[in-house]
Motif scaffolding. Sequence first.
Motif, short mmCIF file in Angstrom:
data_model
loop_
_atom_site.label_atom_id
_atom_site.label_comp_id
_atom_site.label_asym_id
_atom_site.label_seq_id
_atom_site.Cartn_x
_atom_site.Cartn_y
_atom_site.Cartn_z
N ARG A 178 0.84 -1.17 0.08
CA ARG A 178 -0.11 0.05 0.08
C ARG A 178 1.04 1.22 -0.04
NH1 ARG A 178 -5.36 -0.98 1.39
NH2 ARG A 178 -5.73 -3.03 0.73
N LEU A 179 2.12 1.26 -0.20
CA LEU A 179 2.95 2.25 0.01
C LEU A 179 3.56 2.73 -1.59
CD1 LEU A 179 5.47 0.86 2.47
CD2 LEU A 179 3.88 2.75 2.89
N GLU A 180 2.79 2.30 -2.60
CA GLU A 180 3.15 2.53 -4.08
C GLU A 180 2.95 3.90 -4.50
OE1 GLU A 180 -1.25 1.04 -4.23
OE2 GLU A 180 0.64 0.39 -3.20
N ASN A 181 2.13 4.80 -3.67
CA ASN A 181 1.98 6.22 -3.83
C ASN A 181 2.54 7.08 -2.96
OD1 ASN A 181 -0.11 5.85 -5.97
ND2 ASN A 181 -1.66 5.33 -4.32
N ALA A 182 3.59 6.40 -2.24
CA ALA A 182 4.30 7.40 -1.14
C ALA A 182 5.87 7.26 -1.71
CB ALA A 182 4.21 6.73 0.11
N THR A 183 6.61 8.50 -1.11
CA THR A 183 7.79 8.47 -1.35
C THR A 183 8.60 8.40 0.05
OG1 THR A 183 7.91 9.67 -3.41
CG2 THR A 183 9.83 9.95 -2.27
N ALA A 184 9.67 7.75 0.22
CA ALA A 184 10.51 7.65 1.34
C ALA A 184 11.72 8.64 1.30
CB ALA A 184 11.08 6.37 1.82
N TYR A 185 11.58 9.73 2.38
CA TYR A 185 12.78 10.63 2.34
C TYR A 185 13.60 10.28 3.44
CZ TYR A 185 9.40 13.31 -0.61
OH TYR A 185 8.76 13.65 -1.47
N CYS A 186 14.96 9.99 2.86
CA CYS A 186 15.93 9.17 3.90
C CYS A 186 17.02 10.15 3.96
CB CYS A 186 16.33 7.89 2.88
SG CYS A 186 15.05 6.84 2.61
N LEU A 187 17.51 10.00 5.34
CA LEU A 187 18.70 11.06 5.73
C LEU A 187 19.97 10.27 5.16
CD1 LEU A 187 19.14 13.60 7.38
CD2 LEU A 187 19.74 11.98 9.28
N SER A 188 19.99 9.20 4.78
CA SER A 188 21.36 8.52 4.25
C SER A 188 21.21 7.21 3.43
CB SER A 188 22.25 8.31 5.50
OG SER A 188 21.62 7.07 6.20
N PRO A 189 22.17 6.77 2.78
CA PRO A 189 21.96 5.68 2.07
C PRO A 189 21.76 4.57 2.94
CG PRO A 189 23.75 6.93 1.20
CD PRO A 189 23.51 7.65 2.42
N ALA A 190 22.29 4.54 4.24
CA ALA A 190 21.92 3.43 5.08
C ALA A 190 20.57 3.24 5.47
CB ALA A 190 22.90 3.36 6.23
N VAL A 191 19.84 4.59 5.47
CA VAL A 191 18.55 4.49 5.90
C VAL A 191 17.68 3.99 4.63
CG1 VAL A 191 16.46 5.99 6.35
CG2 VAL A 191 18.81 6.48 7.41
N ALA A 192 17.97 4.41 3.33
CA ALA A 192 17.20 3.95 2.32
C ALA A 192 17.55 2.58 2.15
CB ALA A 192 17.69 4.76 1.00
N ALA A 193 18.58 1.79 2.34
CA ALA A 193 18.85 0.55 2.24
C ALA A 193 17.78 -0.45 3.12
CB ALA A 193 20.32 0.19 2.53
N ALA A 194 17.43 0.09 4.42
CA ALA A 194 16.46 -0.67 5.37
C ALA A 194 15.22 -0.58 4.84
CB ALA A 194 16.68 0.15 6.62
N LEU A 195 14.88 0.23 3.75
CA LEU A 195 13.65 0.22 3.40
C LEU A 195 13.34 -0.21 1.89
CD1 LEU A 195 12.89 3.97 4.25
CD2 LEU A 195 11.83 1.96 5.26
N GLU A 196 14.42 -0.85 1.36
CA GLU A 196 14.26 -1.43 0.04
C GLU A 196 13.28 -2.71 0.12
OE1 GLU A 196 18.30 -2.53 -1.32
OE2 GLU A 196 18.98 -0.49 -1.66
N GLY A 197 12.67 -2.94 -1.11
CA GLY A 197 11.80 -3.84 -0.99
C GLY A 197 10.34 -3.44 -0.37
N LEU A 198 10.19 -2.57 0.14
CA LEU A 198 9.03 -2.44 0.97
C LEU A 198 7.95 -1.74 0.11
CD1 LEU A 198 8.16 -2.55 3.90
CD2 LEU A 198 8.73 -0.06 4.42
N GLY A 199 8.03 -1.28 -1.22
CA GLY A 199 7.19 -1.04 -2.24
C GLY A 199 6.81 0.46 -2.23
N PHE A 200 7.49 1.45 -1.44
CA PHE A 200 7.47 2.76 -1.90
C PHE A 200 7.65 3.17 -3.29
CE2 PHE A 200 8.69 3.10 2.77
CZ PHE A 200 7.77 4.17 3.11
N ARG A 201 6.92 4.29 -3.69
CA ARG A 201 7.48 4.68 -5.16
C ARG A 201 8.51 4.88 -5.35
NH1 ARG A 201 3.62 9.56 -6.10
NH2 ARG A 201 4.79 10.46 -4.33
N ALA A 202 9.29 5.91 -4.54
CA ALA A 202 10.57 6.06 -4.66
C ALA A 202 11.37 6.09 -3.30
CB ALA A 202 10.46 7.47 -5.44
N LEU A 203 12.78 5.94 -3.37
CA LEU A 203 13.65 6.28 -2.01
C LEU A 203 14.52 7.23 -2.33
CD1 LEU A 203 14.61 2.61 -1.28
CD2 LEU A 203 12.60 3.78 -0.29
N LYS A 204 14.46 8.54 -1.73
CA LYS A 204 15.09 9.59 -2.04
C LYS A 204 16.01 10.08 -0.94
CE LYS A 204 11.98 11.88 -5.39
NZ LYS A 204 11.24 13.03 -5.88
N ILE A 205 17.20 10.11 -1.35
CA ILE A 205 18.27 10.19 -0.15
C ILE A 205 18.88 11.70 -0.31
CG2 ILE A 205 20.36 9.58 0.55
CD1 ILE A 205 20.02 6.84 -0.98
#
Length: 237
Positions: A195-222
């Motif tokens: 249910r996250l396909e319409n949401a973007t994850a805004y991440c403080l660092s690459p390590a934060v983004a890596a923890a969210l990979e595969g969760l279904g966000f529309r995009a991961l922005k670092i």
Amino acid sequence: MRLLLTRPEADSAALAQMLRSMGHETAIAPLLTIRFIDDAEIPARAWQALLVTSANGARALGRHRAAASLKGVAVLAVGEASAEAAAEQGFTNVRAAGGDVDRLAALAVAELDPAMGPLLHAAGSVVAGDLVSLLGSRGFDVERAVLYEAKKAERLPGDVLTELERGTLDGALFYSPRTARHFARLVKKAGLEQRLENATAYCLSPAVAAALEGLGFRALKIAPEPSQKALLALISA
């Protein structure tokens, strides 16, 4: 945009105010609850400087019974938010590093002298990076005082679960890999990872983004650098 905030309650409240001033709406799901350890021992030493790796570390120092004797000691903070929290607690000589433990260690090496006295690291029960070892290898005497602990939320708040189910969130902000990993666990536990396909994850660092990979966000922005200023600029962009 409607943005989900996952920081502890006090941090999320301040962040929500900033985002509202930028024209955004917010929903809050504190994934960590902070408990200050007011009876923690801080030895009476001639501290050269205090090292703060989170805003909660600064708050814990400010409310500790030893605070009055520490307010004039130099504070090196991991980033802008931690430095602001230290200043709010009444510390008068505060400098901010670039947003992570490695940069804080580099600032300490540049600004301090191992021969001028020990350093106190105001820490939580879980630490990111080993500041004691980083600076110990450069000849500094660093003592860690565990002044607070962060308890993980067992579930997401009901109103946030409803927003996830309905797809009404445009994005979510994440400041640490630990919080991001826990968010992923709770979302999967609720069966809402699709249910996250319409949401973007805004991440403080690459390590934060890596923890969210595969969760279904529309995009991961670092953020281009690990600071709140850079993260908020990423949202504006």
